[in-house]
Design a protein around this motif. Structure first.
Motif, PDB file in Angstrom:
ATOM      1  N   GLY A   1      42.062  46.281  37.077  1.00 48.69           N
ATOM      2  CA  GLY A   1      43.050  45.233  37.237  1.00 48.69           C
ATOM      3  C   GLY A   1      42.612  44.174  38.228  1.00 48.69           C
ATOM      4  N   PRO A   2      43.510  43.275  38.609  1.00 49.89           N
ATOM      5  CA  PRO A   2      43.157  42.199  39.549  1.00 49.89           C
ATOM      6  C   PRO A   2      42.811  42.753  40.932  1.00 49.89           C
ATOM      7  CG  PRO A   2      45.214  41.725  38.388  1.00 49.89           C
ATOM      8  CD  PRO A   2      44.888  43.155  38.111  1.00 49.89           C
ATOM      9  N   GLY A   3      41.904  42.069  41.596  1.00 56.19           N
ATOM     10  CA  GLY A   3      41.495  42.480  42.938  1.00 56.19           C
ATOM     11  C   GLY A   3      40.738  41.372  43.636  1.00 56.19           C
ATOM     12  N   CYS A   4      40.379  41.638  44.877  1.00 55.56           N
ATOM     13  CA  CYS A   4      39.635  40.664  45.687  1.00 55.56           C
ATOM     14  C   CYS A   4      38.149  40.743  45.358  1.00 55.56           C
ATOM     15  CB  CYS A   4      39.852  40.925  47.181  1.00 55.56           C
ATOM     16  SG  CYS A   4      41.574  40.799  47.709  1.00 55.56           S
ATOM     17  N   VAL A   5      37.531  39.593  45.219  1.00 51.59           N
ATOM     18  CA  VAL A   5      36.101  39.518  44.932  1.00 51.59           C
ATOM     19  C   VAL A   5      35.314  39.706  46.223  1.00 51.59           C
ATOM     20  CG1 VAL A   5      34.236  38.035  44.083  1.00 51.59           C
ATOM     21  CG2 VAL A   5      36.492  37.982  42.984  1.00 51.59           C
TER      22      VAL A   5
END
Length: 274
Positions: free
Chosen positions: A85-89
């Motif tokens: 899922g979405p997360g920090c790069v």
């Protein structure tokens, strides 16, 4: 814990350095990216990633400070969608970080409104007298020295930690330690939570002594649930550093005015002489 609101110890000169420190701390806090949303618990993922990247760059990291082990990848502030899922790069840092300089920058960063306002309250009440005794330049150097001592002391005790350390608490703890040495008999108005906030006027040695004992207890993890998120050890080191640096000034320090009357509530007024 008691809440100090005023000390009966007037200063002779305007504490410009104390006022400047407070103003800079507040200004930096207001411009920290994403902090308002994260502190309220409703920040977007983009705000949280931006804040994490900001802290990794400007906060103290014990592992970096002691071992100079800089991370190969850090948060970039961007977000992306991965398998989970979405997360920090994360990616290679686009900047050269000085661990020693990060001690200074971290002293002006705070993790929330309570963190900021609590620190600034203690600095405002106790910092003016220490600045008055030391002078503006020496007080600024003293403040920085206590902050550095607190950060390095905490880092040595947690040399393998990669968690960022922020806040002016270590430097302000040094101010409290100096106040205990120089003005132990000064009276401090405090609010004690006992069903309601009960106003009391107590000697500084009692107020600051209890504060220091609580930091020592909390640093052991006893009686507090957030011992892993608050750097109580840094408070202890900063406090002891402040005591040590202020000790040579003790012989020439004039005593604070001695208030008369009872030491609690509205009746704490000077008694009439007949």
């Amino acid at each position: 814990m008691v809440i100090p609101v005023h000390d009966v110890n007037p200063a002779r000169r305007t504490p410009w350095v104390t006022y400047t420190l407070i103003a800079v701390n507040v200004a930096v806090f207001l411009f920290m990216p994403g902090l308002a949303g994260s502190a309220a618990g409703d920040g977007s993922l983009a705000q949280l990633c931006h804040l994490q990247a900001f802290l990794d760059r400007y906060a103290v990291v014990p592992q970096e400070l002691i071992h100079h082990q800089m991370p190969r990848v850090v948060p970039t502030g961007d977000i992306a969608v991965g398998p989970q899922g979405p997360g920090c790069v994360v990616g290679p840092p686009a900047y050269d970080k000085s661990p020693e300089l990060s001690v200074l920058t971290a002293m002006f960063l705070h993790g929330g409104w309570l963190h900021l306002l609590g620190n600034m309250l203690f600095l405002l009440i106790f910092g003016n007298n220490i600045e008055d005794r030391m002078g503006h330049v020496r007080f600024a150097l003293f403040y920085g020295a206590c902050g550095y001592a607190a950060s390095y002391g905490f880092a040595f005790l947690n040399a393998g930690s990669a968690e960022p350390l922020i806040g002016a608490s270590g430097a302000i703890a040094g101010v409290l330690g100096a106040y205990l040495v120089l003005y132990p008999k000064a009276r401090v108005w405090v609010l004690v939570p006992f069903l309601v906030f009960l106003p009391l006027r107590l000697p500084a040695w009692l107020v600051l002594g209890v504060w220091f004992v609580l930091q020592a207890v909390y640093s052991s993890g006893e009686g507090v649930s957030d011992a892993g998120t608050v750097a109580y050890a840094a408070h202890i080191v900063g406090f002891l550093a402040g005591m040590l640096l202020a000790w040579p000034l003790k012989p020439g320090t004039p005593p604070p005015p001695e208030p008369r009357g009872l030491l609690f509530g509205r009746r704490a007024r000077p008694r009439q002489s007949w």
